[in-house]
Design a protein around this motif. Structure first.
Motif, PDB file in Angstrom:
ATOM      1  N   LEU A  75      25.277 -84.730 -40.826  1.00  0.00           N
ATOM      2  CA  LEU A  75      26.283 -84.471 -42.491  1.00  0.00           C
ATOM      3  C   LEU A  75      25.019 -84.314 -43.968  1.00  0.00           C
ATOM      4  CD1 LEU A  75      29.060 -84.434 -44.438  1.00  0.00           C
ATOM      5  CD2 LEU A  75      28.884 -87.129 -44.354  1.00  0.00           C
ATOM      6  N   ARG A  76      24.764 -84.039 -45.010  1.00  0.00           N
ATOM      7  CA  ARG A  76      24.294 -83.696 -46.441  1.00  0.00           C
ATOM      8  C   ARG A  76      24.879 -83.056 -46.989  1.00  0.00           C
ATOM      9  NH1 ARG A  76      18.428 -81.561 -44.295  1.00  0.00           N
ATOM     10  NH2 ARG A  76      19.014 -79.456 -44.054  1.00  0.00           N
ATOM     11  N   ALA A  77      24.381 -83.277 -48.010  1.00  0.00           N
ATOM     12  CA  ALA A  77      24.607 -83.109 -49.465  1.00  0.00           C
ATOM     13  C   ALA A  77      23.130 -81.560 -50.047  1.00  0.00           C
ATOM     14  CB  ALA A  77      24.656 -84.173 -50.676  1.00  0.00           C
ATOM     15  N   LYS A  78      24.170 -80.905 -50.627  1.00  0.00           N
ATOM     16  CA  LYS A  78      22.537 -79.654 -50.826  1.00  0.00           C
ATOM     17  C   LYS A  78      23.573 -79.998 -52.965  1.00  0.00           C
ATOM     18  CE  LYS A  78      22.202 -77.397 -46.803  1.00  0.00           C
ATOM     19  NZ  LYS A  78      21.690 -76.095 -45.786  1.00  0.00           N
ATOM     20  N   LEU A  79      22.748 -80.255 -53.484  1.00  0.00           N
ATOM     21  CA  LEU A  79      22.530 -80.357 -55.368  1.00  0.00           C
ATOM     22  C   LEU A  79      22.329 -79.263 -55.091  1.00  0.00           C
ATOM     23  CD1 LEU A  79      21.984 -84.356 -55.947  1.00  0.00           C
ATOM     24  CD2 LEU A  79      24.371 -83.165 -55.093  1.00  0.00           C
ATOM     25  N   LYS A 148      32.428 -78.036 -57.443  1.00  0.00           N
ATOM     26  CA  LYS A 148      31.350 -77.367 -58.917  1.00  0.00           C
ATOM     27  C   LYS A 148      30.774 -76.648 -57.450  1.00  0.00           C
ATOM     28  CE  LYS A 148      33.076 -79.983 -62.627  1.00  0.00           C
ATOM     29  NZ  LYS A 148      33.317 -81.466 -61.409  1.00  0.00           N
ATOM     30  N   CYS A 149      28.751 -77.214 -58.488  1.00  0.00           N
ATOM     31  CA  CYS A 149      27.499 -76.143 -57.807  1.00  0.00           C
ATOM     32  C   CYS A 149      27.286 -77.026 -56.466  1.00  0.00           C
ATOM     33  CB  CYS A 149      26.859 -75.612 -59.279  1.00  0.00           C
ATOM     34  SG  CYS A 149      27.207 -74.777 -59.916  1.00  0.00           S
ATOM     35  N   ASP A 150      27.770 -77.771 -56.138  1.00  0.00           N
ATOM     36  CA  ASP A 150      27.812 -79.071 -55.024  1.00  0.00           C
ATOM     37  C   ASP A 150      28.276 -78.743 -53.897  1.00  0.00           C
ATOM     38  OD1 ASP A 150      25.626 -79.585 -57.153  1.00  0.00           O
ATOM     39  OD2 ASP A 150      26.822 -81.172 -57.664  1.00  0.00           O
ATOM     40  N   VAL A 151      26.975 -78.872 -52.607  1.00  0.00           N
ATOM     41  CA  VAL A 151      28.224 -78.502 -51.610  1.00  0.00           C
ATOM     42  C   VAL A 151      27.316 -79.148 -50.543  1.00  0.00           C
ATOM     43  CG1 VAL A 151      26.416 -77.228 -50.048  1.00  0.00           C
ATOM     44  CG2 VAL A 151      28.986 -76.933 -50.173  1.00  0.00           C
ATOM     45  N   VAL A 152      28.736 -80.544 -49.954  1.00  0.00           N
ATOM     46  CA  VAL A 152      27.941 -81.071 -49.370  1.00  0.00           C
ATOM     47  C   VAL A 152      28.272 -79.834 -47.299  1.00  0.00           C
ATOM     48  CG1 VAL A 152      29.233 -83.168 -47.570  1.00  0.00           C
ATOM     49  CG2 VAL A 152      29.144 -83.479 -50.091  1.00  0.00           C
ATOM     50  N   ARG A 181      33.321 -91.649 -50.234  1.00  0.00           N
ATOM     51  CA  ARG A 181      32.295 -92.771 -50.741  1.00  0.00           C
ATOM     52  C   ARG A 181      30.910 -92.433 -51.120  1.00  0.00           C
ATOM     53  NH1 ARG A 181      35.252 -97.271 -48.820  1.00  0.00           N
ATOM     54  NH2 ARG A 181      33.651 -97.454 -47.500  1.00  0.00           N
ATOM     55  N   TRP A 182      30.405 -92.070 -49.523  1.00  0.00           N
ATOM     56  CA  TRP A 182      29.218 -91.589 -49.989  1.00  0.00           C
ATOM     57  C   TRP A 182      28.790 -89.875 -49.993  1.00  0.00           C
ATOM     58  CZ3 TRP A 182      27.777 -86.858 -47.870  1.00  0.00           C
ATOM     59  CH2 TRP A 182      26.711 -86.281 -47.348  1.00  0.00           C
ATOM     60  N   ALA A 183      29.859 -89.099 -50.428  1.00  0.00           N
ATOM     61  CA  ALA A 183      30.108 -88.070 -51.163  1.00  0.00           C
ATOM     62  C   ALA A 183      30.144 -88.078 -52.995  1.00  0.00           C
ATOM     63  CB  ALA A 183      30.928 -87.056 -50.732  1.00  0.00           C
ATOM     64  N   GLU A 184      31.270 -88.631 -52.897  1.00  0.00           N
ATOM     65  CA  GLU A 184      31.239 -89.618 -54.736  1.00  0.00           C
ATOM     66  C   GLU A 184      29.136 -90.142 -55.198  1.00  0.00           C
ATOM     67  OE1 GLU A 184      34.356 -92.544 -54.563  1.00  0.00           O
ATOM     68  OE2 GLU A 184      35.362 -90.541 -55.592  1.00  0.00           O
ATOM     69  N   LYS A 185      29.158 -90.636 -54.445  1.00  0.00           N
ATOM     70  CA  LYS A 185      27.555 -91.101 -54.794  1.00  0.00           C
ATOM     71  C   LYS A 185      26.397 -90.223 -54.320  1.00  0.00           C
ATOM     72  CE  LYS A 185      24.500 -94.723 -53.838  1.00  0.00           C
ATOM     73  NZ  LYS A 185      23.894 -95.650 -52.837  1.00  0.00           N
ATOM     74  N   GLN A 186      26.457 -89.223 -53.548  1.00  0.00           N
ATOM     75  CA  GLN A 186      25.664 -88.437 -53.972  1.00  0.00           C
ATOM     76  C   GLN A 186      25.418 -86.931 -54.639  1.00  0.00           C
ATOM     77  OE1 GLN A 186      22.990 -88.003 -51.180  1.00  0.00           O
ATOM     78  NE2 GLN A 186      23.704 -90.320 -51.074  1.00  0.00           N
ATOM     79  N   LEU A 187      26.578 -86.621 -54.847  1.00  0.00           N
ATOM     80  CA  LEU A 187      26.776 -85.709 -56.188  1.00  0.00           C
ATOM     81  C   LEU A 187      27.146 -86.370 -57.101  1.00  0.00           C
ATOM     82  CD1 LEU A 187      30.208 -84.157 -54.213  1.00  0.00           C
ATOM     83  CD2 LEU A 187      27.641 -83.103 -54.703  1.00  0.00           C
ATOM     84  N   GLY A 188      26.538 -87.520 -57.692  1.00  0.00           N
ATOM     85  CA  GLY A 188      26.788 -88.161 -58.748  1.00  0.00           C
ATOM     86  C   GLY A 188      27.786 -88.233 -59.796  1.00  0.00           C
ATOM     87  N   LEU A 189      28.971 -88.769 -59.125  1.00  0.00           N
ATOM     88  CA  LEU A 189      30.559 -88.539 -59.774  1.00  0.00           C
ATOM     89  C   LEU A 189      30.971 -90.338 -59.841  1.00  0.00           C
ATOM     90  CD1 LEU A 189      32.277 -86.095 -57.131  1.00  0.00           C
ATOM     91  CD2 LEU A 189      31.072 -85.809 -59.903  1.00  0.00           C
TER      92      LEU A 189
END
Length: 189
Positions: A75-79, A148-152, A181-189
């Motif tokens: 799992l990764r976030a790609k901002l 929006k423009c960020d993807v997990v 919760r991890w996604a919210e943190k990674q995506l800056g929400l």
């Protein structure tokens, strides 16, 4: 009075045995499409891939006892990497943003992808055959969902026969509190 109690006890014991036999009928088989999925036990493991432009992510494993066969999820976030206008709305975008390159740059879709939802985000999931250098081909799912423009992105590696069950288990896990919760943190929400 005693014969009645004995009959009741024997009846309860027989019902318990029959229920136990009924429970073992489906062992080792993936649940049917309409079946409610059970919660798989995912354990975090060490990120097994070298560092690249997206950094390290999180890796999880569901053991065979919980998922029918070993399933690994990366799992990764790609901002800023997602199509801001349409999100992950088609297989071409999933191919572009997915993380199958962690395994190999040679992969082919096994079927069309399908729409999925994770928390408040929408995206796609699609199974692939991945050619692994110096090894047997592997089956993997690419799952991507965006805000929006960020993807997990999640890459799920499992036996080909277990892909439908692995997808259900992975989506249940991705929709859980830990990942959201991890996604919210990674995506800056």
């Amino acid at each position: 009075m005693r014969p009645t109690i004995l009959v009741v006890v024997l009846g309860v014991a027989l019902a318990g045995l029959l229920a136990g036999d009924a429970m073992t009928v489906g062992v080792g088989q993936p649940p049917s499409e309409g079946a409610k999925s059970t919660t798989a036990a995912w354990a975090e493991i060490k990120w097994p891939f070298p560092l690249d432009q997206w950094g390290t992510g999180r890796a999880f494993q569901c053991r065979a006892g919980d998922c029918g066969a070993e399933v690994n999820l990366y799992l990764r976030a790609k901002l800023g990497f997602c199509n801001c206008a349409t999100g992950v709305s088609d297989d071409a975008e999933l191919d572009r943003v997915g993380d199958l390159e962690l395994l190999s740059d040679k992969f082919e879709g096994l079927s069309d992808g399908r729409s999925i939802s994770v928390g408040w985000m929408n995206g796609r999931s699609r199974p692939y055959q991945v050619a692994v250098r110096y090894g047997a081909p592997r089956t993997a799912l690419a799952i991507a969902f965006n805000d929006k423009c960020d993807v997990v992105v999640a890459t799920v590696v499992a036996e080909r026969s277990r892909i439908p069950a692995a997808e259900r288990a992975a989506l249940d896990f991705l929709n859980g509190d830990l990942v959201l919760r991890w996604a919210e943190k990674q995506l800056g929400l």
